[in-house]
Design a protein around this motif. Structure first.
Motif, PDB file in Angstrom:
ATOM      1  N   ALA A   1       0.824  -1.205   0.000  1.00 35.83           N
ATOM      2  CA  ALA A   1       0.000   0.000   0.000  1.00 35.83           C
ATOM      3  C   ALA A   1       0.859   1.256   0.000  1.00 35.83           C
ATOM      4  CB  ALA A   1      -0.925  -0.010   1.218  1.00 35.83           C
ATOM      5  N   ASP A   2       2.068   1.176   0.549  1.00 30.57           N
ATOM      6  CA  ASP A   2       2.913   2.364   0.595  1.00 30.57           C
ATOM      7  C   ASP A   2       3.830   2.452  -0.610  1.00 30.57           C
ATOM      8  OD1 ASP A   2       5.720   1.175   1.980  1.00 30.57           O
ATOM      9  OD2 ASP A   2       3.894   0.126   2.508  1.00 30.57           O
ATOM     10  N   GLY A   3       3.499   1.753  -1.710  1.00 30.55           N
ATOM     11  CA  GLY A   3       4.228   1.931  -2.953  1.00 30.55           C
ATOM     12  C   GLY A   3       5.319   0.928  -3.214  1.00 30.55           C
ATOM     13  N   GLY A   4       5.461  -0.085  -2.369  1.00 30.81           N
ATOM     14  CA  GLY A   4       6.482  -1.090  -2.613  1.00 30.81           C
ATOM     15  C   GLY A   4       6.175  -1.860  -3.885  1.00 30.81           C
ATOM     16  N   ALA A   5       7.207  -2.391  -4.508  1.00 27.40           N
ATOM     17  CA  ALA A   5       7.030  -3.137  -5.748  1.00 27.40           C
ATOM     18  C   ALA A   5       7.770  -4.458  -5.639  1.00 27.40           C
ATOM     19  CB  ALA A   5       7.564  -2.313  -6.917  1.00 27.40           C
ATOM     20  N   ALA A   6       7.589  -5.295  -6.628  1.00 27.35           N
ATOM     21  CA  ALA A   6       8.294  -6.571  -6.664  1.00 27.35           C
ATOM     22  C   ALA A   6       9.774  -6.330  -6.431  1.00 27.35           C
ATOM     23  CB  ALA A   6       8.048  -7.268  -7.991  1.00 27.35           C
ATOM     24  N   GLY A   7      10.374  -7.160  -5.608  1.00 29.19           N
ATOM     25  CA  GLY A   7      11.785  -7.018  -5.284  1.00 29.19           C
ATOM     26  C   GLY A   7      12.038  -6.175  -4.042  1.00 29.19           C
ATOM     27  N   THR A   8      11.003  -5.489  -3.551  1.00 28.77           N
ATOM     28  CA  THR A   8      11.140  -4.680  -2.343  1.00 28.77           C
ATOM     29  C   THR A   8      11.391  -5.590  -1.149  1.00 28.77           C
ATOM     30  OG1 THR A   8       9.646  -2.991  -3.192  1.00 28.77           O
ATOM     31  CG2 THR A   8       9.962  -3.041  -0.815  1.00 28.77           C
ATOM     32  N   VAL A   9      12.417  -5.280  -0.374  1.00 32.16           N
ATOM     33  CA  VAL A   9      12.700  -6.053   0.833  1.00 32.16           C
ATOM     34  C   VAL A   9      11.680  -5.672   1.899  1.00 32.16           C
ATOM     35  CG1 VAL A   9      14.365  -6.527   2.663  1.00 32.16           C
ATOM     36  CG2 VAL A   9      15.161  -6.266   0.306  1.00 32.16           C
ATOM     37  N   LEU A  10      10.967  -6.665   2.397  1.00 29.26           N
ATOM     38  CA  LEU A  10       9.970  -6.441   3.443  1.00 29.26           C
ATOM     39  C   LEU A  10      10.581  -6.549   4.828  1.00 29.26           C
ATOM     40  CD1 LEU A  10       7.044  -8.595   2.002  1.00 29.26           C
ATOM     41  CD2 LEU A  10       7.198  -6.097   2.043  1.00 29.26           C
ATOM     42  N   ALA A  11      11.428  -7.553   5.008  1.00 29.94           N
ATOM     43  CA  ALA A  11      11.991  -7.812   6.330  1.00 29.94           C
ATOM     44  C   ALA A  11      13.168  -8.760   6.195  1.00 29.94           C
ATOM     45  CB  ALA A  11      10.927  -8.442   7.234  1.00 29.94           C
ATOM     46  N   ARG A  12      13.897  -8.905   7.276  1.00 27.44           N
ATOM     47  CA  ARG A  12      14.927  -9.926   7.366  1.00 27.44           C
ATOM     48  C   ARG A  12      14.285 -11.160   7.993  1.00 27.44           C
ATOM     49  NH1 ARG A  12      20.036  -8.322   6.727  1.00 27.44           N
ATOM     50  NH2 ARG A  12      20.905  -9.773   8.254  1.00 27.44           N
ATOM     51  N   THR A  13      14.788 -12.301   7.678  1.00 31.73           N
ATOM     52  CA  THR A  13      14.209 -13.537   8.227  1.00 31.73           C
ATOM     53  C   THR A  13      14.242 -13.517   9.757  1.00 31.73           C
ATOM     54  OG1 THR A  13      16.336 -14.664   7.992  1.00 31.73           O
ATOM     55  CG2 THR A  13      14.729 -14.950   6.198  1.00 31.73           C
TER      56      THR A  13
ATOM     57  N   ALA B   1       0.025 -13.500  -0.519  1.00 28.95           N
ATOM     58  CA  ALA B   1       0.851 -12.514  -1.221  1.00 28.95           C
ATOM     59  C   ALA B   1       2.131 -13.240  -1.619  1.00 28.95           C
ATOM     60  CB  ALA B   1       1.155 -11.323  -0.323  1.00 28.95           C
ATOM     61  N   ALA B   2       2.648 -12.939  -2.785  1.00 29.72           N
ATOM     62  CA  ALA B   2       3.838 -13.622  -3.301  1.00 29.72           C
ATOM     63  C   ALA B   2       5.107 -12.992  -2.726  1.00 29.72           C
ATOM     64  CB  ALA B   2       3.860 -13.554  -4.821  1.00 29.72           C
ATOM     65  N   ILE B   3       5.939 -13.842  -2.115  1.00 29.25           N
ATOM     66  CA  ILE B   3       7.228 -13.392  -1.581  1.00 29.25           C
ATOM     67  C   ILE B   3       8.303 -14.371  -2.009  1.00 29.25           C
ATOM     68  CG2 ILE B   3       6.326 -12.135   0.419  1.00 29.25           C
ATOM     69  CD1 ILE B   3       7.077 -14.652   2.129  1.00 29.25           C
ATOM     70  N   THR B   4       9.542 -13.913  -1.912  1.00 26.73           N
ATOM     71  CA  THR B   4      10.699 -14.789  -2.093  1.00 26.73           C
ATOM     72  C   THR B   4      11.631 -14.560  -0.915  1.00 26.73           C
ATOM     73  OG1 THR B   4      11.901 -13.132  -3.385  1.00 26.73           O
ATOM     74  CG2 THR B   4      10.575 -14.716  -4.624  1.00 26.73           C
ATOM     75  N   VAL B   5      12.388 -15.589  -0.590  1.00 30.49           N
ATOM     76  CA  VAL B   5      13.387 -15.471   0.461  1.00 30.49           C
ATOM     77  C   VAL B   5      14.742 -15.679  -0.192  1.00 30.49           C
ATOM     78  CG1 VAL B   5      14.219 -16.380   2.663  1.00 30.49           C
ATOM     79  CG2 VAL B   5      11.759 -16.341   2.189  1.00 30.49           C
ATOM     80  N   GLU B   6      15.568 -14.650  -0.123  1.00 33.71           N
ATOM     81  CA  GLU B   6      16.910 -14.703  -0.690  1.00 33.71           C
ATOM     82  C   GLU B   6      17.888 -14.409   0.431  1.00 33.71           C
ATOM     83  OE1 GLU B   6      17.164 -12.029  -4.017  1.00 33.71           O
ATOM     84  OE2 GLU B   6      15.353 -12.832  -4.942  1.00 33.71           O
ATOM     85  N   GLY B   7      18.609 -15.445   0.850  1.00 32.72           N
ATOM     86  CA  GLY B   7      19.504 -15.281   1.991  1.00 32.72           C
ATOM     87  C   GLY B   7      18.683 -14.944   3.228  1.00 32.72           C
ATOM     88  N   GLU B   8      18.952 -13.800   3.829  1.00 36.01           N
ATOM     89  CA  GLU B   8      18.197 -13.369   5.004  1.00 36.01           C
ATOM     90  C   GLU B   8      17.122 -12.350   4.664  1.00 36.01           C
ATOM     91  OE1 GLU B   8      20.630 -12.164   8.286  1.00 36.01           O
ATOM     92  OE2 GLU B   8      21.866 -13.944   8.175  1.00 36.01           O
ATOM     93  N   SER B   9      16.929 -12.054   3.379  1.00 39.02           N
ATOM     94  CA  SER B   9      15.955 -11.047   2.952  1.00 39.02           C
ATOM     95  C   SER B   9      14.655 -11.693   2.483  1.00 39.02           C
ATOM     96  CB  SER B   9      16.522 -10.203   1.810  1.00 39.02           C
ATOM     97  OG  SER B   9      17.636  -9.471   2.243  1.00 39.02           O
ATOM     98  N   ILE B  10      13.538 -11.144   2.967  1.00 39.65           N
ATOM     99  CA  ILE B  10      12.213 -11.538   2.493  1.00 39.65           C
ATOM    100  C   ILE B  10      11.748 -10.403   1.599  1.00 39.65           C
ATOM    101  CG2 ILE B  10       9.845 -12.097   3.143  1.00 39.65           C
ATOM    102  CD1 ILE B  10      11.000 -12.944   5.905  1.00 39.65           C
ATOM    103  N   LYS B  11      11.470 -10.751   0.329  1.00 37.00           N
ATOM    104  CA  LYS B  11      11.122  -9.741  -0.671  1.00 37.00           C
ATOM    105  C   LYS B  11       9.776 -10.041  -1.296  1.00 37.00           C
ATOM    106  CE  LYS B  11      15.928  -9.111  -2.135  1.00 37.00           C
ATOM    107  NZ  LYS B  11      16.835  -9.101  -3.309  1.00 37.00           N
ATOM    108  N   LEU B  12       9.128  -8.984  -1.794  1.00 40.46           N
ATOM    109  CA  LEU B  12       7.932  -9.178  -2.605  1.00 40.46           C
ATOM    110  C   LEU B  12       8.350  -9.812  -3.918  1.00 40.46           C
ATOM    111  CD1 LEU B  12       6.062  -5.799  -2.089  1.00 40.46           C
ATOM    112  CD2 LEU B  12       5.333  -8.047  -1.311  1.00 40.46           C
ATOM    113  N   ALA B  13       7.573 -10.777  -4.372  1.00 39.10           N
ATOM    114  CA  ALA B  13       7.890 -11.455  -5.626  1.00 39.10           C
ATOM    115  C   ALA B  13       7.376 -10.680  -6.815  1.00 39.10           C
ATOM    116  CB  ALA B  13       7.305 -12.871  -5.630  1.00 39.10           C
TER     117      ALA B  13
END
Length: 151
Positions: free
Chosen positions: A53-65, A139-151
């Motif tokens: 809602a705040d403008g994040g897009a695919a690839g945006t890091v949401l949080a660390r694991t 919601a689609a996410i990916t986990v890359e290393g310690e980063s949780i991102k929007l897919a």
């Protein structure tokens, strides 16, 4: 007083009683909600399909694991990210499917809506307690290393 006046008075009295009863019911129903409750039901609102809602897009890091507790989760903008089991991360819309209020907390394995106390399972978004009848959309996410991102 004529017969017709007597009937008019009786009808008016019934109308007033019905109106007062209706107003009492409306007041009781509105006490159940809050300012977020004034919009259309969640089924008529747009759900996030990507981004936040705040403008994040695919690839945006949401949080660390490490930010997401095992068995719990965290609300991040338009999504809620959970970790039902160690190393397994899920994400769902943060809008309750009952009336569109934002879910606020995650406790005891459920994602909780403060407006009407609907509760959703952290593992699959299914309804654990109503009044909501539909699960939280994933919601689609990916986990890359310690980063949780929007897919």
């Amino acid at each position: 007083m004529t017969g017709s006046q007597g009937n008019t008075r009786a009808v008016a009295r019934r109308t007033v009683v019905a109106a007062v009863g209706g107003a009492g019911l409306a007041g009781a129903l509105s006490a159940c909600g809050n300012a977020d409750d004034s919009g259309p039901p969640a089924s008529q609102q747009q759900q996030p399909t990507g981004g936040t809602a705040d403008g994040g897009a695919a690839g945006t890091v949401l949080a660390r694991t490490t930010d997401i507790p095992e068995g719990g989760g965290k609300v991040i903008g338009a999504v809620v990210v959970t970790q039902p089991r160690a190393g397994e991360f899920k994400a769902f819309s943060s809008k309750c499917t009952h009336r569109g209020c934002a879910v606020k907390g995650i406790a005891d394995g459920t994602i909780n809506c403060p407006c009407h106390n609907s509760r959703f399972d952290v593992a699959d978004g299914s309804v654990k307690a109503g009044p909501a009848t539909s699960p939280l959309p994933p919601a689609a996410i990916t986990v890359e290393g310690e980063s949780i991102k929007l897919a």
